[in-house]
Scaffold this motif. Sequence first.
Motif, PDB file in Angstrom:
ATOM      1  N   ASP A 147       0.608  -0.733  -0.148  1.00 24.23           N
ATOM      2  CA  ASP A 147      -0.254   0.286   0.117  1.00 24.23           C
ATOM      3  C   ASP A 147       1.019   1.009   0.177  1.00 24.23           C
ATOM      4  OD1 ASP A 147       0.426  -0.387   2.592  1.00 24.23           O
ATOM      5  OD2 ASP A 147      -0.916   0.103   3.739  1.00 24.23           O
TER       6      ASP A 147
ATOM      7  N   GLU B  94     -16.120   3.022  -4.228  1.00 22.13           N
ATOM      8  CA  GLU B  94     -14.643   3.407  -4.473  1.00 22.13           C
ATOM      9  C   GLU B  94     -14.138   4.010  -6.284  1.00 22.13           C
ATOM     10  OE1 GLU B  94     -12.331   1.552  -2.940  1.00 22.13           O
ATOM     11  OE2 GLU B  94     -12.549  -0.633  -2.387  1.00 22.13           O
ATOM     12  N   THR B  97     -14.084   7.210  -4.886  1.00 19.30           N
ATOM     13  CA  THR B  97     -12.679   8.100  -4.129  1.00 19.30           C
ATOM     14  C   THR B  97     -12.161   7.950  -5.533  1.00 19.30           C
ATOM     15  OG1 THR B  97     -13.342   6.164  -1.945  1.00 19.30           O
ATOM     16  CG2 THR B  97     -11.536   6.881  -2.261  1.00 19.30           C
ATOM     17  N   GLU B 117     -14.240  10.519   8.374  1.00 18.25           N
ATOM     18  CA  GLU B 117     -13.438   8.405   8.817  1.00 18.25           C
ATOM     19  C   GLU B 117     -13.702   8.963  10.234  1.00 18.25           C
ATOM     20  OE1 GLU B 117     -10.073   7.495   7.340  1.00 18.25           O
ATOM     21  OE2 GLU B 117     -10.017   6.493   8.607  1.00 18.25           O
ATOM     22  N   ILE B 145      -9.614   3.386  10.136  1.00 19.28           N
ATOM     23  CA  ILE B 145      -9.286   2.730   9.059  1.00 19.28           C
ATOM     24  C   ILE B 145      -8.383   2.372   8.968  1.00 19.28           C
ATOM     25  CG2 ILE B 145     -10.573   2.092   7.127  1.00 19.28           C
ATOM     26  CD1 ILE B 145     -12.730   4.143   7.221  1.00 19.28           C
ATOM     27  N   GLN B 146      -8.353   0.884   9.109  1.00 19.62           N
ATOM     28  CA  GLN B 146      -7.075  -0.321   8.608  1.00 19.62           C
ATOM     29  C   GLN B 146      -6.815  -0.681   7.145  1.00 19.62           C
ATOM     30  OE1 GLN B 146      -4.004   0.721  10.136  1.00 19.62           O
ATOM     31  NE2 GLN B 146      -4.985   1.353  12.293  1.00 19.62           N
ATOM     32  N   ASP B 147      -6.117  -1.050   6.510  1.00 22.89           N
ATOM     33  CA  ASP B 147      -6.239  -2.059   5.464  1.00 22.89           C
ATOM     34  C   ASP B 147      -6.951  -3.279   5.845  1.00 22.89           C
ATOM     35  OD1 ASP B 147      -3.457  -2.672   6.473  1.00 22.89           O
ATOM     36  OD2 ASP B 147      -2.626  -3.003   4.399  1.00 22.89           O
ATOM     37  N   CYS B 308     -11.138  -2.562   4.442  1.00 19.81           N
ATOM     38  CA  CYS B 308     -12.093  -1.823   5.234  1.00 19.81           C
ATOM     39  C   CYS B 308     -11.943  -2.622   6.720  1.00 19.81           C
ATOM     40  CB  CYS B 308     -13.238  -1.602   4.781  1.00 19.81           C
ATOM     41  SG  CYS B 308     -14.189   0.155   5.389  1.00 19.81           S
ATOM     42  N   GLN B 347      -1.518   4.794  12.026  1.00 18.06           N
ATOM     43  CA  GLN B 347      -1.069   3.642  10.708  1.00 18.06           C
ATOM     44  C   GLN B 347       0.085   3.303  10.507  1.00 18.06           C
ATOM     45  OE1 GLN B 347      -3.218   4.654   7.861  1.00 18.06           O
ATOM     46  NE2 GLN B 347      -1.866   6.126   6.966  1.00 18.06           N
ATOM     47  N   ARG B 352      -2.639   7.600   2.709  1.00 22.04           N
ATOM     48  CA  ARG B 352      -3.369   6.614   2.202  1.00 22.04           C
ATOM     49  C   ARG B 352      -4.897   7.466   1.516  1.00 22.04           C
ATOM     50  NH1 ARG B 352      -7.462   7.820   6.895  1.00 22.04           N
ATOM     51  NH2 ARG B 352      -6.677   5.621   7.967  1.00 22.04           N
ATOM     52  N   ARG B 355     -10.432   6.932   3.334  1.00 20.50           N
ATOM     53  CA  ARG B 355     -10.565   5.450   3.242  1.00 20.50           C
ATOM     54  C   ARG B 355     -12.498   5.267   3.852  1.00 20.50           C
ATOM     55  NH1 ARG B 355      -7.141   1.762   3.509  1.00 20.50           N
ATOM     56  NH2 ARG B 355      -4.541   2.301   4.208  1.00 20.50           N
ATOM     57  N   LYS B 358     -16.461   4.643   0.746  1.00 21.08           N
ATOM     58  CA  LYS B 358     -16.777   3.351   1.236  1.00 21.08           C
ATOM     59  C   LYS B 358     -17.658   2.763   2.267  1.00 21.08           C
ATOM     60  CE  LYS B 358     -13.846   0.352   0.926  1.00 21.08           C
ATOM     61  NZ  LYS B 358     -12.413  -0.840   0.835  1.00 21.08           N
TER      62      LYS B 358
END
Lengths: 470, 470
Positions: A147, B94, B97, B117, B145-147, B308, B347, B352, B355, B358
């Motif tokens: 990423d 998506e 975004t 967020e 929000i992390q992956d 997400c 993070q 980033r 995020r 979505k």
Amino acid sequence: MNDEVFAAVAADAAERLVAHWRALAAAELPVVPSGPPGTTLKALPEQAPEKGEDLAEILDDTWRTIVPQLVHWQHPGFLGWFPTNNSPASVLAELVTAGLGVQGMMWSSSPGATELEQRVCDWLARALALPQRFQHASGQGGGVIQDSASSAVLVAVVAALNRASVGRWRAHGTEGRYRVYCTAQTNSSVPKAVRIAGAGEAVQVPLLPGTHEMDPAALAARMDADRSAGLIPAAVVATVGTTTTCATDPVPEIGAVCQERGVWLHVDAAYAGSAALCPEFRDGNAGLGHADSYAVNAHKWMRTGIPCDVLWVADHTALTDAVGLTASYLRNPASESRTVVDFKDWQVPLGRPMRALKLWYVMRAHGLEGLREAIRHDVSLAVLLARLIEAEGGFEVVVHRLGLVVFRRDTDARTRDLVERLTRDPVVLCTPATVDGRPVLRAALGSPYTDEAAVHRIWSTIRSHAAAQD
Amino acid sequence: MNDEVFAAVAADAAERLVAHWRALAAAELPVVPSGPPGTTLKALPEQAPEKGEDLAEILDDTWRTIVPQLVHWQHPGFLGWFPTNNSPASVLAELVTAGLGVQGMMWSSSPGATELEQRVCDWLARALALPQRFQHASGQGGGVIQDSASSAVLVAVVAALNRASVGRWRAHGTEGRYRVYCTAQTNSSVPKAVRIAGAGEAVQVPLLPGTHEMDPAALAARMDADRSAGLIPAAVVATVGTTTTCATDPVPEIGAVCQERGVWLHVDAAYAGSAALCPEFRDGNAGLGHADSYAVNAHKWMRTGIPCDVLWVADHTALTDAVGLTASYLRNPASESRTVVDFKDWQVPLGRPMRALKLWYVMRAHGLEGLREAIRHDVSLAVLLARLIEAEGGFEVVVHRLGLVVFRRDTDARTRDLVERLTRDPVVLCTPATVDGRPVLRAALGSPYTDEAAVHRIWSTIRSHAAAQD
């Protein structure tokens, strides 16, 4: 919710995006929003709705509530940080990737996603003229999409720690004994990754006098002193194109120092790496024969939307030995045959989307010629901006490399004042920074709609703020 | 490339996706592709094209070359691992975004992205009935929000190490002294994160006899013994809904053990956390009053495409103290005023995308009612499948919790043989695993097109393979 409305709303969204890009290209929107902290929070209800709402209404609300509060990274007046540029091909690919909705943690969880990534990483390695051993086709190395350059350096450092420990690291961690080296000019993501990897503060190697580049002799001396003190030098992170001034560490000499001592060399080319698409900008590739890993953010300067960093390693087993891990619910015949690649063992996360479709679309839609042309275009705009600045009294170009122009006013007080005036101006975004203790402004050319006319407009804005100072 | 063609091709892509979803819903496509390793690699040229190609042709080629080699995670016959489900709202988001193309590393790099967020994470915390202190609105905690759940547990562990070290960790790393605790049933991403954080092997705490749940007394004893040996217990990772059997560790008792000893408690609810949208499935929330962090993958069971994961922390300074880092080119008045959130400090990566759009689209389009209905629908399908299995001679349901049904044949040899037969069958995907040393099959209901008819079809396929065994 029924799928029927989706096609119509998605078509509408695509039209709105095209209109948005046109408005950006025409500089009809500000780069920077004007609302104070809390503007968006106040505009959003405190609770999620109980009942579902129409997609068309949500789309409308996006343009009403969110878009006016964004910094527009694709705006021609956006010269901030480094670019995170984009293209219609990339956006289309994101739509398709999301719609297909597969999870590519292992070959067996979506074979086509994995093999597409292998192929596209090889395409890019070849297009950038990277050493052949970084290709999957070489049998030993390979590329993987991460990423970010931050995550790329994290897994590279972790692989280096594991290799340096001869297996001890997995069981005992870093034990306060391993050292990772960079410089004070290295991107903040590198000391951050070293901390996250449990190796404490990265060692800052002195710079070659009068430069922003790592001193290889000082590196060797520091590593040897550390080893004598019972510490274990595990990795060096060299940069091709630092964030502040686009400086490039002397990778060939650093590589020789690393090779003599069996220390992992990671090369972070997050921004400048893309320039190697053009033969005339391949100086940064010198010395990569010694590198164990190399990373470039396609999402910076290759018309591929964020996130898309490509990390290549010369020996993929170094990576999979360190971060590979399986469990009964992940076992499958393909993995056990060792004839396939499982990208979960090349990265921090277990799960992952189909990451490669975007890069595949961009490389095909633009062709290598188109991607080279975009780089050359941005570099020529930087040349133009640097010339305009140099021709002006009371301004100085501190550094001009590739698409980056670092400049200042004749006094630090005037530079600081100019920074403040520009911060309040919504039509151009330059990033302030510090070079050798003095304030500067950075202008990074690379937004897809920046053209010569935009550069003249930007310069005239900056000049008029400067004129107002005196 | 001109933007004009984009809207038309994107509209075409949306139509193709709808047709694809219909083909999946009708089970007209296999779940699993039939090509051996190398099928996609062979179909792709070895070099990237020099000249740009038409987007329409690339789109065609996607369906010709890539789609037939994917495992279709949205297929009604997909019961593998845990779901990574999806929805038109998520796909639309998506697209938007990607098209807006902003980078949200800091508030100042896109204020609207950051505040959206904050708000959406608060929405979800409230919808899941999580403790109030996890909300940004509480002033002390907040969501990010992390992956992936992997990245979430990594930053949680790193925050725990920093807190346990009273500042020593940043400078000296893990020094072989810190311990992180989980169980043998914890997801592989947890021991992986602990290794990556430089803390060596995670300690596997024994299970309560006859269960797959952590034994809190054994945890306390192990931590106390470690402390007596000069080690520092830094974090415990408890799971709400383990991967193999959807077991839930006794979080209230574990929390008490952690609180007495000042040890960080991270709760990994990657899959089962979504069920807490429904009041009747909130058992997993018990004891969260002691948790320092909590993570759920909205991309598993909340109709939000991967990636997400939402990570909440009770005290955001614990996170930002550990992974926060700045540089001259990142300084800005908003950050220095401390009135804004900079998610780069929450993070691993520096950069980033936006995020939250979505999750905002999904929560609004479905409404909380719609999301609850989807969970209840999947749970009811699991009940149906479990009943069908239990009614059949020679089969046994090992565990049935939420949307997961774990089952086996009457002998291990027959289970292994059934696994092999199903692996070769392209119309259903169940994941084999091991429970208490014995082979099982896992069926996780949650693909958006799985309905009662699909469950009957799946069961009839499994039965017919079993019938062929004898």
